[in-house]
Design a protein around this motif. Sequence first.
Motif, mmCIF file in Angstrom:
data_model
loop_
_atom_site.group_PDB
_atom_site.id
_atom_site.type_symbol
_atom_site.label_atom_id
_atom_site.label_comp_id
_atom_site.label_asym_id
_atom_site.label_seq_id
_atom_site.Cartn_x
_atom_site.Cartn_y
_atom_site.Cartn_z
ATOM 1 N N LEU A 272 -39.905 38.022 25.237
ATOM 2 C CA LEU A 272 -39.469 36.647 25.471
ATOM 3 C C LEU A 272 -38.626 36.543 26.742
ATOM 4 N N ALA A 273 -37.728 37.491 26.926
ATOM 5 C CA ALA A 273 -36.865 37.479 28.108
ATOM 6 C C ALA A 273 -37.684 37.658 29.378
ATOM 7 N N GLU A 274 -38.668 38.529 29.324
ATOM 8 C CA GLU A 274 -39.514 38.780 30.500
ATOM 9 C C GLU A 274 -40.288 37.529 30.907
ATOM 10 N N VAL A 275 -40.914 36.884 29.926
ATOM 11 C CA VAL A 275 -41.687 35.672 30.222
ATOM 12 C C VAL A 275 -40.764 34.541 30.675
ATOM 13 N N SER A 276 -39.606 34.425 30.055
ATOM 14 C CA SER A 276 -38.652 33.373 30.413
ATOM 15 C C SER A 276 -38.175 33.516 31.855
ATOM 16 N N GLN A 277 -37.814 34.724 32.232
ATOM 17 C CA GLN A 277 -37.306 34.950 33.579
ATOM 18 C C GLN A 277 -38.377 34.746 34.640
ATOM 19 N N SER A 278 -39.598 35.161 34.347
ATOM 20 C CA SER A 278 -40.667 35.041 35.343
ATOM 21 C C SER A 278 -41.085 33.585 35.554
ATOM 22 N N HIS A 279 -40.856 32.726 34.557
ATOM 23 C CA HIS A 279 -41.254 31.323 34.678
ATOM 24 C C HIS A 279 -40.056 30.378 34.790
ATOM 25 N N GLU A 280 -38.849 30.938 34.809
ATOM 26 C CA GLU A 280 -37.618 30.156 34.948
ATOM 27 C C GLU A 280 -37.532 29.061 33.889
ATOM 28 N N TYR B 277 -38.942 26.279 25.563
ATOM 29 C CA TYR B 277 -39.960 26.101 24.524
ATOM 30 C C TYR B 277 -39.530 26.907 23.315
ATOM 31 N N LEU B 278 -39.321 26.232 22.193
ATOM 32 C CA LEU B 278 -38.770 26.862 20.988
ATOM 33 C C LEU B 278 -39.772 26.838 19.851
ATOM 34 N N MET B 279 -39.983 27.996 19.234
ATOM 35 C CA MET B 279 -40.678 28.069 17.958
ATOM 36 C C MET B 279 -39.624 28.243 16.869
ATOM 37 N N LEU B 280 -39.564 27.279 15.949
ATOM 38 C CA LEU B 280 -38.646 27.367 14.818
ATOM 39 C C LEU B 280 -39.463 27.542 13.541
ATOM 40 N N GLU C 106 -47.445 32.247 27.602
ATOM 41 C CA GLU C 106 -47.506 32.752 28.977
ATOM 42 C C GLU C 106 -48.813 32.339 29.646
ATOM 43 N N TYR C 107 -49.927 32.458 28.920
ATOM 44 C CA TYR C 107 -51.226 32.084 29.465
ATOM 45 C C TYR C 107 -51.274 30.586 29.779
ATOM 46 N N THR C 108 -50.716 29.760 28.900
ATOM 47 C CA THR C 108 -50.724 28.309 29.112
ATOM 48 C C THR C 108 -49.952 27.939 30.367
ATOM 49 N N MET C 109 -48.796 28.555 30.561
ATOM 50 C CA MET C 109 -48.000 28.244 31.748
ATOM 51 C C MET C 109 -48.681 28.745 33.017
ATOM 52 N N ASP C 110 -49.251 29.938 32.962
ATOM 53 C CA ASP C 110 -49.929 30.485 34.137
ATOM 54 C C ASP C 110 -51.144 29.648 34.520
ATOM 55 N N SER C 111 -51.946 29.250 33.545
ATOM 56 C CA SER C 111 -53.153 28.480 33.838
ATOM 57 C C SER C 111 -52.804 27.084 34.333
ATOM 58 N N HIS D 38 -26.987 40.603 21.831
ATOM 59 C CA HIS D 38 -27.789 40.590 23.046
ATOM 60 C C HIS D 38 -29.068 39.755 22.879
ATOM 61 N N SER D 39 -29.433 39.461 21.621
ATOM 62 C CA SER D 39 -30.653 38.701 21.370
ATOM 63 C C SER D 39 -30.426 37.245 21.739
ATOM 64 N N GLU D 40 -30.853 36.881 22.918
ATOM 65 C CA GLU D 40 -30.675 35.521 23.395
ATOM 66 C C GLU D 40 -31.912 34.663 23.176
ATOM 67 N N HIS D 41 -33.065 35.284 23.013
ATOM 68 C CA HIS D 41 -34.309 34.530 22.900
ATOM 69 C C HIS D 41 -34.948 34.639 21.514
#
Length: 266
Positions: free
Chosen positions: A45-53, A93-96, A149-154, A22-25
């Motif tokens: 991660l899923a919450e932020v991803s879905q809210s910002h598409e 956006y991926l952090m590796l 999340e803050y960067t995308m919102d701002s 189930h871990s997709e993010h």
Amino acid sequence: MKKRLILFIASIFLLVSANAAHSEHFIDKAGLLSLNEAAQIENRLAEVSQSHEAGIYIITVKDFGKYGYSIESAAEAIYRQLNLGYGEDAEGYLMLLSMEDRSFDLYSHGPKMNTYFLGNGRSVENSFIPSFKNDAWFVGFDKFISKVEYTMDSTNLESGGSASRSGFDYANLTDEQTTYLLIIIAAILIISLIIALALFFKEKRKLNNIATATDADRYESSRGVDFSSRYDRFTHRTVQVIHHQESNNSRSGGSGGGGSHHSGHF
């Protein structure tokens, strides 16, 4: 009794497998978090991803060398192989993290995500690096998600035109507020002018007090003629080396939109 024990172990195995699938993010191949911590990060991660598409991902590996010749190429290969990203442009956006050499890459893909993060890699990095240096992985991941999340919102707020970069709406000032603002600006200008004039006359007085030497005996002393010389000797050089990379890259995975990287070590 043995059958019950076998069934219990099998159910636990299936439950763990289901959670891992189930871990997709969040994919923790390096095993940095517990199952409970991993589930919390996945949900964030899923919450932020879905809210910002747009997909926000964290992937940890033991060594990026299995995926690419560099941490950047590994990030692109993983992004492409796992079909990450949302929408036609595979926005994400991926952090590796690679634990072998303690390196990281922040990879943004898609036109929207490049708008958010191209040039902002250092500020995102500063949110998690202190935690990672202390091996506080859960805290670092949580701070990374909050910063993203803050960067995308701002950025959305600034591009919407409803507010200025400082968050102050000059268009909605009342007449009284406008007058007060003009008085403050005028006072600052007057004070600055007074300070500048005071400094000017002070320096002018210093220049007027300098006498011109016309006779050679002005330079004589009891030890003879006193000439002093000054020179600079070059002995060292300081070179600043920045171990970061942030650039456009058209060899990214997914659909169109290209990608950008910001990489370094922790």
